[in-house]
Scaffold this active site. Sequence first.
Site, PDB file in Angstrom:
ATOM      1  N   GLY A 112       0.786  -1.212   0.000  1.00  0.00           N
ATOM      2  CA  GLY A 112       0.000   0.000   0.000  1.00  0.00           C
ATOM      3  C   GLY A 112       0.822   1.268   0.000  1.00  0.00           C
TER       4      GLY A 112
ATOM      5  CG  ASP B 197       7.424  -9.593   4.935  1.00  0.00           C
ATOM      6  OD1 ASP B 197       8.487  -9.986   4.418  1.00  0.00           O
ATOM      7  OD2 ASP B 197       6.711  -8.720   4.412  1.00  0.00           O
TER       8      ASP B 197
END
Length: 617
Positions: free
Chosen positions: A309, A427
Amino acid sequence: MGNKLFSSFFFFFFFIIYSICSISASSSCPIDLSYVQTIPWDSSGCRKPDRGHCCLTLLSLFGMGIAQHLRETSMFQLPDANASSSCLSDFQTRLSAMSIDPSLVPLCFNNSNQFVGNASSCVGIFTTQDWTEKVGPITPLQTSCKGDVSGLTQCSSCLDAGQKVTSQLTSLDPDANSKCFYFTCLYAAAIVNELGPMDPKTAACMLGLPLTGSATNNTSKSSSKDKSLKVVFGFTGAAVGSLLAGGLILWYRRWHKRKKLNASHEQYVSSFRTGVLPNSGAKWFNLSELERATKGFSKRNFIGQGTYGVVYKGILADGTTVAVKQMQDLDSQGDEEFSNEVEIISKIRHRNLLSLRGCCVTSDILEGKRRYLVYDFMSNGSLSDHLSGDHSRTQLSWPQRKNILLDVAKGLAYLHYGLKPAIYHRDIKTTNILLDMEMKAKVADFGLAKQSLEGQSHLTTRVAGTHGYLAPEYALYGQLTEKSDVYSFGIVILEVMSGRKVLDTSNSSFLLITDWAWTLAKSGKIEKIFDESIREEGPKGVMERFVHVGILCAHVMVAFRPTIAEALRMLEGDIDIPQLPDRPMPLGHEAFRSSLLCSNSSSERSRTTSSSSKSLV
Protein backbone atom coordinates in the site's frame (compact mmCIF):
# COMPACT_ATOMS: atom_id res chain seq x y z
CA MET A 1 -45.08 59.45 11.53
CA GLY A 2 -42.83 59.89 8.54
CA ASN A 3 -39.73 59.96 10.73
CA LYS A 4 -40.79 56.75 12.47
CA LEU A 5 -41.34 55.02 9.14
CA PHE A 6 -37.97 56.26 7.92
CA SER A 7 -36.26 55.05 11.12
CA SER A 8 -37.92 51.64 10.88
CA PHE A 9 -36.96 51.32 7.25
CA PHE A 10 -33.39 52.40 8.06
CA PHE A 11 -32.97 49.83 10.82
CA PHE A 12 -34.57 47.11 8.67
CA PHE A 13 -32.25 47.97 5.78
CA PHE A 14 -29.24 48.02 8.15
CA PHE A 15 -30.25 44.60 9.54
CA ILE A 16 -30.47 43.11 6.05
CA ILE A 17 -27.05 44.49 5.06
CA TYR A 18 -25.55 43.27 8.34
CA SER A 19 -27.01 39.78 7.84
CA ILE A 20 -25.65 39.55 4.31
CA CYS A 21 -22.20 40.69 5.43
CA SER A 22 -22.23 38.21 8.32
CA ILE A 23 -23.14 35.34 6.03
CA SER A 24 -20.42 36.35 3.57
CA ALA A 25 -17.85 36.66 6.32
CA SER A 26 -18.64 33.25 7.80
CA SER A 27 -18.62 31.47 4.48
CA SER A 28 -15.48 29.62 3.56
CA CYS A 29 -16.47 29.07 -0.07
CA PRO A 30 -13.66 30.30 -2.37
CA ILE A 31 -16.05 30.63 -5.35
CA ASP A 32 -18.25 33.63 -6.18
CA LEU A 33 -21.54 31.95 -7.10
CA SER A 34 -23.42 35.15 -7.95
CA TYR A 35 -23.36 34.07 -11.61
CA VAL A 36 -26.05 31.47 -10.80
CA GLN A 37 -28.64 34.26 -10.80
CA THR A 38 -27.25 36.18 -13.79
CA ILE A 39 -26.17 33.59 -16.36
CA PRO A 40 -29.07 32.88 -18.78
CA TRP A 41 -29.29 29.15 -18.05
CA ASP A 42 -32.42 27.16 -18.74
CA SER A 43 -33.93 26.29 -15.34
CA SER A 44 -37.17 24.84 -16.70
CA GLY A 45 -35.91 21.26 -16.28
CA CYS A 46 -35.51 21.89 -12.54
CA ARG A 47 -39.11 23.02 -12.13
CA LYS A 48 -40.67 19.79 -13.42
CA PRO A 49 -41.76 16.78 -11.33
CA ASP A 50 -39.08 14.59 -12.93
CA ARG A 51 -36.15 16.00 -10.96
CA GLY A 52 -33.61 13.46 -12.16
CA HIS A 53 -33.18 15.39 -15.41
CA CYS A 54 -32.23 18.50 -13.43
CA CYS A 55 -29.11 17.02 -11.80
CA LEU A 56 -26.92 17.16 -14.89
CA THR A 57 -27.90 20.80 -15.42
CA LEU A 58 -26.98 21.66 -11.81
CA LEU A 59 -23.67 19.80 -12.17
CA SER A 60 -22.89 21.91 -15.26
CA LEU A 61 -23.97 25.09 -13.50
CA PHE A 62 -21.85 24.37 -10.42
CA GLY A 63 -19.05 23.27 -12.74
CA MET A 64 -18.82 26.83 -14.06
CA GLY A 65 -17.76 27.94 -10.58
CA ILE A 66 -15.28 25.06 -10.23
CA ALA A 67 -13.82 25.95 -13.65
CA GLN A 68 -13.49 29.63 -12.67
CA HIS A 69 -11.77 28.51 -9.45
CA LEU A 70 -9.38 26.45 -11.61
CA ARG A 71 -8.73 29.49 -13.81
CA GLU A 72 -7.87 31.64 -10.79
CA THR A 73 -5.97 29.14 -8.58
CA SER A 74 -4.74 26.33 -10.91
CA MET A 75 -6.56 23.86 -8.58
CA PHE A 76 -9.02 21.40 -10.16
CA GLN A 77 -11.04 20.91 -7.00
CA LEU A 78 -11.85 22.61 -3.71
CA PRO A 79 -9.27 22.58 -0.90
CA ASP A 80 -11.26 20.75 1.79
CA ALA A 81 -14.63 19.42 2.91
CA ASN A 82 -15.56 22.67 4.69
CA ALA A 83 -15.11 24.69 1.51
CA SER A 84 -17.17 22.18 -0.47
CA SER A 85 -20.02 22.18 2.07
CA SER A 86 -19.99 25.96 2.20
CA CYS A 87 -20.11 26.29 -1.60
CA LEU A 88 -22.96 23.81 -1.93
CA SER A 89 -24.86 25.62 0.82
CA ASP A 90 -24.39 28.95 -1.01
CA PHE A 91 -25.41 27.25 -4.28
CA GLN A 92 -28.56 25.95 -2.58
CA THR A 93 -29.44 29.43 -1.25
CA ARG A 94 -29.09 31.05 -4.67
CA LEU A 95 -31.29 28.41 -6.31
CA SER A 96 -33.89 28.94 -3.62
CA ALA A 97 -33.86 32.68 -4.42
CA MET A 98 -34.82 31.69 -8.00
CA SER A 99 -37.78 29.67 -6.66
CA ILE A 100 -36.03 26.38 -7.40
CA ASP A 101 -36.49 23.65 -4.81
CA PRO A 102 -33.30 23.73 -2.65
CA SER A 103 -33.68 20.02 -1.82
CA LEU A 104 -32.40 19.30 -5.34
CA VAL A 105 -28.84 20.09 -4.19
CA PRO A 106 -28.52 17.27 -1.62
CA LEU A 107 -30.39 14.99 -4.03
CA CYS A 108 -28.02 15.65 -6.92
CA PHE A 109 -24.83 16.06 -4.83
CA ASN A 110 -25.30 13.43 -2.12
CA ASN A 111 -21.55 13.31 -1.56
CA SER A 112 -20.31 16.81 -0.78
CA ASN A 113 -16.70 15.58 -0.95
CA GLN A 114 -16.93 14.80 -4.66
CA PHE A 115 -15.55 18.28 -5.36
CA VAL A 116 -12.70 17.98 -2.84
CA GLY A 117 -9.25 17.07 -4.15
CA ASN A 118 -7.97 13.59 -3.24
CA ALA A 119 -5.44 11.09 -4.55
CA SER A 120 -8.10 8.97 -6.24
CA SER A 121 -9.31 11.83 -8.46
CA CYS A 122 -8.28 11.34 -12.10
CA VAL A 123 -4.82 9.70 -11.87
CA GLY A 124 -3.76 11.91 -8.96
CA ILE A 125 -4.19 15.27 -10.71
CA PHE A 126 -4.59 18.22 -8.32
CA THR A 127 -3.18 21.22 -10.22
CA THR A 128 -2.59 22.37 -13.79
CA GLN A 129 1.06 21.46 -13.26
CA ASP A 130 0.01 17.86 -12.51
CA TRP A 131 -2.12 17.96 -15.68
CA THR A 132 0.87 19.03 -17.78
CA GLU A 133 2.99 16.23 -16.29
CA LYS A 134 0.33 13.64 -17.22
CA VAL A 135 -0.71 14.77 -20.73
CA GLY A 136 2.03 17.19 -21.80
CA PRO A 137 1.88 20.94 -22.48
CA ILE A 138 0.27 20.57 -25.95
CA THR A 139 -2.93 18.56 -26.47
CA PRO A 140 -5.72 18.51 -29.08
CA LEU A 141 -7.63 20.90 -26.79
CA GLN A 142 -5.26 23.75 -27.65
CA THR A 143 -6.21 23.63 -31.32
CA SER A 144 -9.93 22.78 -31.04
CA CYS A 145 -11.29 24.55 -27.95
CA LYS A 146 -10.14 28.16 -28.36
CA GLY A 147 -12.32 31.18 -29.03
CA ASP A 148 -16.00 31.08 -29.96
CA VAL A 149 -17.27 27.48 -29.80
CA SER A 150 -20.97 28.25 -30.19
CA GLY A 151 -21.15 26.70 -33.66
CA LEU A 152 -21.94 23.01 -34.00
CA THR A 153 -18.74 22.30 -35.95
CA GLN A 154 -16.48 24.10 -33.48
CA CYS A 155 -18.16 22.56 -30.45
CA SER A 156 -18.07 19.03 -31.91
CA SER A 157 -14.40 19.45 -32.72
CA CYS A 158 -13.71 20.55 -29.13
CA LEU A 159 -15.64 17.61 -27.66
CA ASP A 160 -13.78 15.16 -29.92
CA ALA A 161 -10.50 16.62 -28.69
CA GLY A 162 -11.72 16.20 -25.12
CA GLN A 163 -12.44 12.52 -25.72
CA LYS A 164 -8.91 12.01 -27.07
CA VAL A 165 -7.33 13.61 -24.02
CA THR A 166 -9.62 11.62 -21.72
CA SER A 167 -8.54 8.40 -23.42
CA GLN A 168 -4.92 9.39 -22.83
CA LEU A 169 -5.63 9.87 -19.12
CA THR A 170 -7.70 6.72 -18.65
CA SER A 171 -4.89 4.68 -20.19
CA LEU A 172 -3.08 5.49 -16.93
CA ASP A 173 -6.10 4.49 -14.82
CA PRO A 174 -9.02 2.75 -16.62
CA ASP A 175 -11.32 3.27 -13.61
CA ALA A 176 -11.04 7.06 -13.74
CA ASN A 177 -12.93 7.63 -17.02
CA SER A 178 -15.83 9.74 -15.72
CA LYS A 179 -13.66 11.87 -13.42
CA CYS A 180 -11.03 12.47 -16.08
CA PHE A 181 -13.66 13.55 -18.64
CA TYR A 182 -14.97 16.06 -16.08
CA PHE A 183 -11.42 17.32 -15.47
CA THR A 184 -10.88 17.63 -19.23
CA CYS A 185 -14.02 19.74 -19.60
CA LEU A 186 -12.93 21.98 -16.72
CA TYR A 187 -9.45 22.42 -18.18
CA ALA A 188 -10.77 23.24 -21.66
CA ALA A 189 -13.23 25.83 -20.33
CA ALA A 190 -10.94 27.41 -17.74
CA ILE A 191 -7.44 27.27 -19.19
CA VAL A 192 -7.64 26.69 -22.95
CA ASN A 193 -10.58 28.91 -23.93
CA GLU A 194 -9.78 32.63 -23.80
CA LEU A 195 -13.40 33.62 -23.07
CA GLY A 196 -13.42 31.54 -19.89
CA PRO A 197 -16.09 29.43 -18.21
CA MET A 198 -18.30 32.41 -17.36
CA ASP A 199 -18.99 32.93 -21.06
CA PRO A 200 -22.40 31.30 -21.79
CA LYS A 201 -21.22 29.90 -25.15
CA THR A 202 -18.19 28.25 -23.53
CA ALA A 203 -20.29 26.83 -20.69
CA ALA A 204 -22.92 25.52 -23.12
CA CYS A 205 -20.40 23.64 -25.24
CA MET A 206 -17.73 22.43 -22.82
CA LEU A 207 -19.79 22.04 -19.65
CA GLY A 208 -23.08 21.05 -21.28
CA LEU A 209 -25.09 23.89 -19.69
CA PRO A 210 -28.51 24.39 -21.34
CA LEU A 211 -29.23 28.05 -22.10
CA THR A 212 -32.53 29.88 -22.39
CA GLY A 213 -33.98 30.63 -25.81
CA SER A 214 -33.33 34.36 -25.49
CA ALA A 215 -29.69 33.78 -24.66
CA THR A 216 -29.37 31.50 -27.66
CA ASN A 217 -30.92 34.07 -29.96
CA ASN A 218 -28.75 36.89 -28.61
CA THR A 219 -25.66 34.78 -29.11
CA SER A 220 -26.71 34.04 -32.67
CA LYS A 221 -27.39 37.71 -33.45
CA SER A 222 -24.10 38.85 -32.05
CA SER A 223 -22.18 36.32 -34.07
CA SER A 224 -23.87 37.22 -37.40
CA LYS A 225 -26.86 39.10 -38.82
CA ASP A 226 -27.24 36.74 -41.73
CA LYS A 227 -30.67 35.06 -41.68
CA SER A 228 -29.30 31.82 -43.01
CA LEU A 229 -27.01 31.55 -39.98
CA LYS A 230 -30.04 31.99 -37.71
CA VAL A 231 -31.67 28.98 -39.35
CA VAL A 232 -28.48 26.95 -38.99
CA PHE A 233 -28.24 27.97 -35.35
CA GLY A 234 -31.83 26.89 -34.80
CA PHE A 235 -31.09 23.45 -36.19
CA THR A 236 -27.90 23.35 -34.13
CA GLY A 237 -29.85 24.17 -30.97
CA ALA A 238 -32.36 21.43 -31.75
CA ALA A 239 -29.58 18.90 -32.35
CA VAL A 240 -27.76 19.84 -29.17
CA GLY A 241 -31.04 19.76 -27.26
CA SER A 242 -31.79 16.28 -28.56
CA LEU A 243 -28.31 15.07 -27.62
CA LEU A 244 -28.65 16.63 -24.18
CA ALA A 245 -32.04 15.05 -23.62
CA GLY A 246 -30.66 11.67 -24.66
CA GLY A 247 -27.70 12.16 -22.36
CA LEU A 248 -29.97 13.04 -19.46
CA ILE A 249 -32.09 9.94 -19.99
CA LEU A 250 -28.98 7.77 -20.20
CA TRP A 251 -27.58 9.40 -17.06
CA TYR A 252 -30.89 8.86 -15.19
CA ARG A 253 -30.93 5.17 -16.09
CA ARG A 254 -27.31 4.75 -15.02
CA TRP A 255 -28.07 6.52 -11.76
CA HIS A 256 -30.76 3.98 -10.92
CA LYS A 257 -28.50 1.09 -11.97
CA ARG A 258 -25.65 2.48 -9.88
CA LYS A 259 -27.95 2.70 -6.87
CA LYS A 260 -28.73 -1.03 -7.16
CA LEU A 261 -25.08 -1.96 -7.68
CA ASN A 262 -24.07 0.04 -4.62
CA ALA A 263 -26.11 -2.35 -2.50
CA SER A 264 -23.41 -5.02 -2.96
CA HIS A 265 -20.72 -2.54 -1.93
CA GLU A 266 -22.68 -1.61 1.18
CA GLN A 267 -22.96 -5.31 1.99
CA TYR A 268 -19.16 -5.66 1.75
CA VAL A 269 -18.58 -2.84 4.24
CA SER A 270 -21.31 -4.11 6.56
CA SER A 271 -19.94 -7.67 6.58
CA PHE A 272 -16.49 -6.38 7.58
CA ARG A 273 -17.83 -4.23 10.38
CA THR A 274 -19.96 -7.03 11.82
CA GLY A 275 -17.60 -9.95 11.10
CA VAL A 276 -14.08 -8.63 11.76
CA LEU A 277 -14.24 -5.42 13.72
CA PRO A 278 -15.95 -6.73 16.90
CA ASN A 279 -13.23 -9.40 17.26
CA SER A 280 -10.38 -6.93 16.90
CA GLY A 281 -11.12 -3.97 19.12
CA ALA A 282 -9.79 -1.62 16.42
CA LYS A 283 -11.33 1.83 16.09
CA TRP A 284 -13.54 2.42 13.07
CA PHE A 285 -12.62 5.52 11.07
CA ASN A 286 -14.88 7.13 8.50
CA LEU A 287 -13.27 7.90 5.15
CA SER A 288 -14.08 11.59 5.60
CA GLU A 289 -11.99 11.62 8.81
CA LEU A 290 -8.99 10.18 6.98
CA GLU A 291 -9.43 12.56 4.05
CA ARG A 292 -9.42 15.54 6.40
CA ALA A 293 -6.43 14.16 8.31
CA THR A 294 -4.35 13.67 5.14
CA LYS A 295 -5.69 16.75 3.31
CA GLY A 296 -7.39 14.58 0.73
CA PHE A 297 -4.44 12.14 0.53
CA SER A 298 -2.40 14.93 -0.98
CA LYS A 299 1.05 14.51 -2.49
CA ARG A 300 2.51 16.64 0.27
CA ASN A 301 1.34 14.10 2.83
CA PHE A 302 2.79 11.11 0.93
CA ILE A 303 5.54 9.45 3.00
CA GLY A 304 6.20 6.14 1.27
CA GLN A 305 5.03 3.08 -0.60
CA GLY A 306 5.40 -0.45 0.70
CA THR A 307 4.64 -3.92 -0.58
CA TYR A 308 0.91 -3.67 -0.08
CA GLY A 309 0.00 0.00 0.00
CA VAL A 310 0.68 3.71 -0.10
CA VAL A 311 1.31 5.53 3.19
CA TYR A 312 0.31 9.11 4.03
CA LYS A 313 0.98 11.27 7.06
CA GLY A 314 -2.15 12.55 8.75
CA ILE A 315 -3.26 14.64 11.73
CA LEU A 316 -6.50 13.55 13.40
CA ALA A 317 -9.06 15.97 14.80
CA ASP A 318 -7.58 15.59 18.30
CA GLY A 319 -4.12 16.60 17.03
CA THR A 320 -2.63 13.09 17.00
CA THR A 321 -0.17 12.46 14.17
CA VAL A 322 -0.75 9.12 12.44
CA ALA A 323 0.31 7.15 9.38
CA VAL A 324 -2.55 6.09 7.09
CA LYS A 325 -1.85 3.15 4.79
CA GLN A 326 -4.15 2.73 1.81
CA MET A 327 -4.07 -0.93 0.79
CA GLN A 328 -3.51 -1.55 -2.92
CA ASP A 329 -4.00 -5.30 -3.33
CA LEU A 330 -7.76 -5.48 -3.80
CA ASP A 331 -8.25 -9.16 -4.61
CA SER A 332 -9.88 -11.64 -2.23
CA GLN A 333 -6.51 -12.62 -0.80
CA GLY A 334 -5.85 -8.95 -0.08
CA ASP A 335 -9.08 -8.93 1.94
CA GLU A 336 -7.83 -11.92 3.89
CA GLU A 337 -4.49 -10.29 4.72
CA PHE A 338 -6.15 -7.00 5.63
CA SER A 339 -8.55 -8.74 8.03
CA ASN A 340 -5.68 -10.83 9.38
CA GLU A 341 -3.64 -7.74 10.23
CA VAL A 342 -6.61 -5.97 11.85
CA GLU A 343 -7.47 -8.99 14.00
CA ILE A 344 -3.90 -9.80 15.06
CA ILE A 345 -2.14 -6.49 15.60
CA SER A 346 -5.09 -4.64 17.18
CA LYS A 347 -4.91 -7.07 20.13
CA ILE A 348 -1.16 -6.71 20.61
CA ARG A 349 0.29 -4.10 22.95
CA HIS A 350 4.07 -4.05 23.23
CA ARG A 351 6.53 -1.17 23.09
CA ASN A 352 8.49 -2.85 20.30
CA LEU A 353 5.49 -3.68 18.10
CA LEU A 354 3.77 -0.98 16.04
CA SER A 355 0.29 -0.26 17.37
CA LEU A 356 -2.75 -0.24 15.10
CA ARG A 357 -5.06 2.62 15.99
CA GLY A 358 -7.88 1.62 13.69
CA CYS A 359 -9.06 0.92 10.17
CA CYS A 360 -11.51 1.97 7.50
CA VAL A 361 -13.29 -0.01 4.79
CA THR A 362 -15.35 1.64 2.10
CA SER A 363 -16.68 0.59 -1.28
CA ASP A 364 -18.74 2.17 -4.04
CA ILE A 365 -19.49 1.77 -7.73
CA LEU A 366 -17.10 4.54 -8.81
CA GLU A 367 -13.93 3.56 -6.98
CA GLY A 368 -14.62 0.02 -5.78
CA LYS A 369 -13.11 -1.39 -2.59
CA ARG A 370 -10.80 0.78 -0.52
CA ARG A 371 -9.15 -0.31 2.71
CA TYR A 372 -7.11 1.75 5.15
CA LEU A 373 -5.01 1.03 8.24
CA VAL A 374 -4.20 3.77 10.75
CA TYR A 375 -0.97 3.46 12.78
CA ASP A 376 1.06 5.57 15.15
CA PHE A 377 3.32 7.84 13.12
CA MET A 378 7.03 6.89 13.20
CA SER A 379 8.96 10.07 12.52
CA ASN A 380 12.31 8.43 11.69
CA GLY A 381 11.03 6.13 8.98
CA SER A 382 12.24 2.57 8.52
CA LEU A 383 15.52 0.92 9.45
CA SER A 384 16.11 0.37 5.73
CA ASP A 385 16.08 4.15 5.17
CA HIS A 386 19.06 4.55 7.49
CA LEU A 387 21.03 1.73 5.86
CA SER A 388 20.43 2.74 2.25
CA GLY A 389 23.17 5.37 2.02
CA ASP A 390 20.57 8.14 1.84
CA HIS A 391 22.52 11.22 2.99
CA SER A 392 19.30 12.93 4.12
CA ARG A 393 19.12 10.40 6.95
CA THR A 394 21.40 10.48 9.99
CA GLN A 395 24.08 7.77 9.97
CA LEU A 396 23.34 5.19 12.67
CA SER A 397 25.87 5.03 15.48
CA TRP A 398 26.96 1.78 17.12
CA PRO A 399 24.82 2.34 20.26
CA GLN A 400 21.78 3.02 18.07
CA ARG A 401 22.35 -0.15 16.04
CA LYS A 402 22.79 -2.19 19.20
CA ASN A 403 19.58 -0.85 20.78
CA ILE A 404 17.57 -1.30 17.58
CA LEU A 405 18.54 -4.97 17.30
CA LEU A 406 17.71 -5.56 20.95
CA ASP A 407 14.32 -3.85 20.46
CA VAL A 408 13.51 -6.09 17.49
CA ALA A 409 14.54 -9.22 19.41
CA LYS A 410 12.29 -8.23 22.34
CA GLY A 411 9.34 -7.64 20.01
CA LEU A 412 9.80 -11.04 18.37
CA ALA A 413 10.23 -12.74 21.74
CA TYR A 414 6.87 -11.33 22.80
CA LEU A 415 5.21 -12.66 19.63
CA HIS A 416 6.72 -16.13 20.13
CA TYR A 417 6.41 -16.48 23.90
CA GLY A 418 4.27 -13.69 25.29
CA LEU A 419 1.15 -14.72 23.38
CA LYS A 420 -0.87 -17.93 23.33
CA PRO A 421 -0.97 -19.22 20.67
CA ALA A 422 2.30 -17.81 19.41
CA ILE A 423 2.44 -15.57 16.32
CA TYR A 424 4.97 -15.97 13.52
CA HIS A 425 5.55 -12.70 11.70
CA ARG A 426 6.81 -14.23 8.39
CA ASP A 427 8.14 -10.94 6.97
CA ILE A 428 10.91 -9.65 9.23
CA LYS A 429 13.10 -7.28 7.20
CA THR A 430 14.61 -3.81 7.53
CA THR A 431 11.71 -2.08 5.75
CA ASN A 432 9.28 -3.52 8.32
CA ILE A 433 11.23 -2.17 11.30
CA LEU A 434 10.19 1.42 12.02
CA LEU A 435 11.89 4.01 14.23
CA ASP A 436 10.18 6.58 16.42
CA MET A 437 11.46 10.05 17.30
CA GLU A 438 13.77 8.55 19.96
CA MET A 439 15.10 5.92 17.52
CA LYS A 440 13.27 3.14 19.37
CA ALA A 441 12.48 0.26 17.01
CA LYS A 442 9.04 -1.24 16.43
CA VAL A 443 8.23 -4.26 14.28
CA ALA A 444 5.48 -3.45 11.78
CA ASP A 445 3.35 -4.94 8.97
CA PHE A 446 1.52 -8.02 10.23
CA GLY A 447 -0.36 -8.76 7.01
CA LEU A 448 1.38 -12.14 6.62
CA ALA A 449 1.47 -13.11 10.30
CA LYS A 450 0.31 -16.61 11.26
CA GLN A 451 -0.83 -17.99 14.60
CA SER A 452 0.73 -21.30 15.61
CA LEU A 453 -1.29 -24.41 16.39
CA GLU A 454 -1.16 -25.86 19.88
CA GLY A 455 0.82 -29.10 20.10
CA GLN A 456 2.42 -28.79 16.65
CA SER A 457 6.11 -28.06 16.11
CA HIS A 458 5.55 -26.39 12.74
CA LEU A 459 2.95 -25.26 10.24
CA THR A 460 2.93 -26.26 6.61
CA THR A 461 1.63 -23.24 4.74
CA ARG A 462 1.79 -21.32 1.50
CA VAL A 463 5.11 -19.50 1.16
CA ALA A 464 4.89 -15.72 1.52
CA GLY A 465 7.48 -13.15 2.43
CA THR A 466 10.47 -11.37 0.91
CA HIS A 467 13.21 -13.11 -1.05
CA GLY A 468 16.54 -13.22 0.75
CA TYR A 469 14.93 -13.17 4.19
CA LEU A 470 13.12 -16.52 3.86
CA ALA A 471 14.50 -19.48 5.82
CA PRO A 472 15.55 -22.41 3.55
CA GLU A 473 13.09 -24.96 4.97
CA TYR A 474 10.26 -22.43 4.60
CA ALA A 475 11.20 -21.23 1.11
CA LEU A 476 11.58 -24.81 -0.22
CA TYR A 477 8.95 -26.80 1.66
CA GLY A 478 6.61 -24.28 3.29
CA GLN A 479 7.57 -25.47 6.79
CA LEU A 480 6.97 -22.53 9.12
CA THR A 481 8.35 -22.50 12.69
CA GLU A 482 9.45 -19.90 15.21
CA LYS A 483 12.95 -20.34 13.81
CA SER A 484 11.78 -19.06 10.42
CA ASP A 485 11.51 -15.61 12.01
CA VAL A 486 14.87 -16.22 13.71
CA TYR A 487 16.52 -16.75 10.30
CA SER A 488 15.09 -13.45 9.02
CA PHE A 489 16.25 -11.72 12.19
CA GLY A 490 19.77 -13.09 11.62
CA ILE A 491 19.79 -11.49 8.15
CA VAL A 492 18.71 -8.16 9.71
CA ILE A 493 21.53 -8.37 12.26
CA LEU A 494 24.11 -8.86 9.50
CA GLU A 495 22.65 -5.97 7.47
CA VAL A 496 22.72 -3.63 10.45
CA MET A 497 26.25 -4.59 11.50
CA SER A 498 27.71 -4.39 8.00
CA GLY A 499 25.59 -1.73 6.30
CA ARG A 500 25.26 -4.10 3.32
CA LYS A 501 22.13 -5.39 1.60
CA VAL A 502 21.00 -8.99 1.79
CA LEU A 503 22.27 -9.56 -1.76
CA ASP A 504 25.33 -7.99 -3.36
CA THR A 505 25.23 -7.73 -7.18
CA SER A 506 27.95 -5.09 -7.55
CA ASN A 507 30.41 -7.45 -9.28
CA SER A 508 27.88 -8.97 -11.71
CA SER A 509 27.62 -11.93 -9.37
CA PHE A 510 25.14 -12.87 -6.66
CA LEU A 511 26.63 -12.96 -3.17
CA LEU A 512 24.32 -13.59 -0.23
CA ILE A 513 25.18 -11.69 2.93
CA THR A 514 25.24 -14.97 4.89
CA ASP A 515 27.90 -16.48 2.59
CA TRP A 516 29.95 -13.27 2.68
CA ALA A 517 29.86 -12.96 6.49
CA TRP A 518 30.52 -16.69 7.01
CA THR A 519 33.63 -16.56 4.81
CA LEU A 520 35.12 -13.57 6.66
CA ALA A 521 34.28 -14.95 10.12
CA LYS A 522 35.83 -18.38 9.39
CA SER A 523 39.00 -16.74 8.02
CA GLY A 524 39.43 -14.65 11.18
CA LYS A 525 38.59 -11.34 9.47
CA ILE A 526 35.39 -10.63 11.38
CA GLU A 527 36.24 -6.93 11.79
CA LYS A 528 35.86 -6.51 8.02
CA ILE A 529 32.17 -7.31 8.46
CA PHE A 530 31.63 -4.16 10.56
CA ASP A 531 30.34 -1.07 8.76
CA GLU A 532 33.26 1.34 8.33
CA SER A 533 31.37 4.10 10.17
CA ILE A 534 31.25 2.09 13.43
CA ARG A 535 34.55 0.18 13.40
CA GLU A 536 36.14 2.58 15.89
CA GLU A 537 33.01 3.26 17.94
CA GLY A 538 32.26 0.25 20.10
CA PRO A 539 33.93 -2.54 22.05
CA LYS A 540 35.21 -5.07 19.52
CA GLY A 541 34.17 -8.01 21.68
CA VAL A 542 30.54 -6.88 21.88
CA MET A 543 30.36 -6.09 18.17
CA GLU A 544 31.86 -9.50 17.33
CA ARG A 545 29.23 -11.10 19.57
CA PHE A 546 26.42 -9.46 17.58
CA VAL A 547 27.91 -10.66 14.28
CA HIS A 548 28.28 -14.22 15.62
CA VAL A 549 24.66 -14.24 16.77
CA GLY A 550 23.58 -13.01 13.34
CA ILE A 551 25.50 -15.79 11.57
CA LEU A 552 24.12 -18.36 14.00
CA CYS A 553 20.50 -17.17 13.62
CA ALA A 554 20.82 -17.26 9.81
CA HIS A 555 22.33 -20.77 9.77
CA VAL A 556 21.00 -22.93 6.97
CA MET A 557 20.29 -25.82 9.38
CA VAL A 558 17.27 -25.29 11.64
CA ALA A 559 18.77 -27.32 14.50
CA PHE A 560 21.75 -24.99 14.84
CA ARG A 561 19.68 -21.83 15.11
CA PRO A 562 18.85 -20.54 18.60
CA THR A 563 15.33 -19.58 19.60
CA ILE A 564 14.64 -15.85 19.65
CA ALA A 565 14.73 -15.94 23.46
CA GLU A 566 18.19 -17.54 23.36
CA ALA A 567 19.36 -15.09 20.70
CA LEU A 568 18.24 -12.16 22.87
CA ARG A 569 20.16 -13.48 25.88
CA MET A 570 23.26 -14.00 23.72
CA LEU A 571 23.04 -10.42 22.42
CA GLU A 572 22.71 -9.10 25.97
CA GLY A 573 25.69 -11.21 27.08
CA ASP A 574 23.71 -13.30 29.56
CA ILE A 575 24.73 -16.63 28.00
CA ASP A 576 27.73 -17.76 25.98
CA ILE A 577 27.58 -18.14 22.22
CA PRO A 578 28.35 -21.67 21.04
CA GLN A 579 31.14 -22.18 18.56
CA LEU A 580 29.94 -21.56 15.04
CA PRO A 581 29.05 -24.95 13.54
CA ASP A 582 30.13 -25.84 10.03
CA ARG A 583 27.84 -25.03 7.19
CA PRO A 584 27.18 -28.24 5.25
CA MET A 585 26.32 -27.71 1.60
CA PRO A 586 23.84 -30.48 0.81
CA LEU A 587 21.77 -30.52 -2.34
CA GLY A 588 18.97 -28.86 -0.41
CA HIS A 589 21.13 -25.81 0.28
CA GLU A 590 22.21 -25.56 -3.36
CA ALA A 591 18.55 -25.78 -4.35
CA PHE A 592 17.75 -23.07 -1.83
CA ARG A 593 20.40 -20.72 -3.26
CA SER A 594 19.15 -21.44 -6.78
CA SER A 595 15.61 -20.62 -5.77
CA LEU A 596 16.80 -17.25 -4.40
CA LEU A 597 18.63 -16.40 -7.61
CA CYS A 598 15.76 -17.39 -9.87
CA SER A 599 13.83 -14.38 -11.10
CA ASN A 600 10.68 -16.33 -11.98
CA SER A 601 9.50 -17.66 -8.64
CA SER A 602 5.97 -18.73 -7.82
CA SER A 603 3.25 -16.11 -8.17
CA GLU A 604 2.77 -15.96 -4.42
CA ARG A 605 6.43 -15.15 -3.83
CA SER A 606 6.63 -12.54 -6.55
CA ARG A 607 3.46 -10.92 -5.26
CA THR A 608 5.00 -10.40 -1.87
CA THR A 609 8.30 -8.93 -3.07
CA SER A 610 9.17 -5.69 -1.26
CA SER A 611 9.12 -2.34 -2.99
CA SER A 612 12.81 -1.95 -2.09
CA SER A 613 13.86 -4.04 -5.08
CA LYS A 614 17.55 -3.28 -4.65
CA SER A 615 17.64 -5.30 -1.45
CA LEU A 616 15.81 -8.34 -2.77
CA VAL A 617 16.76 -11.48 -4.62
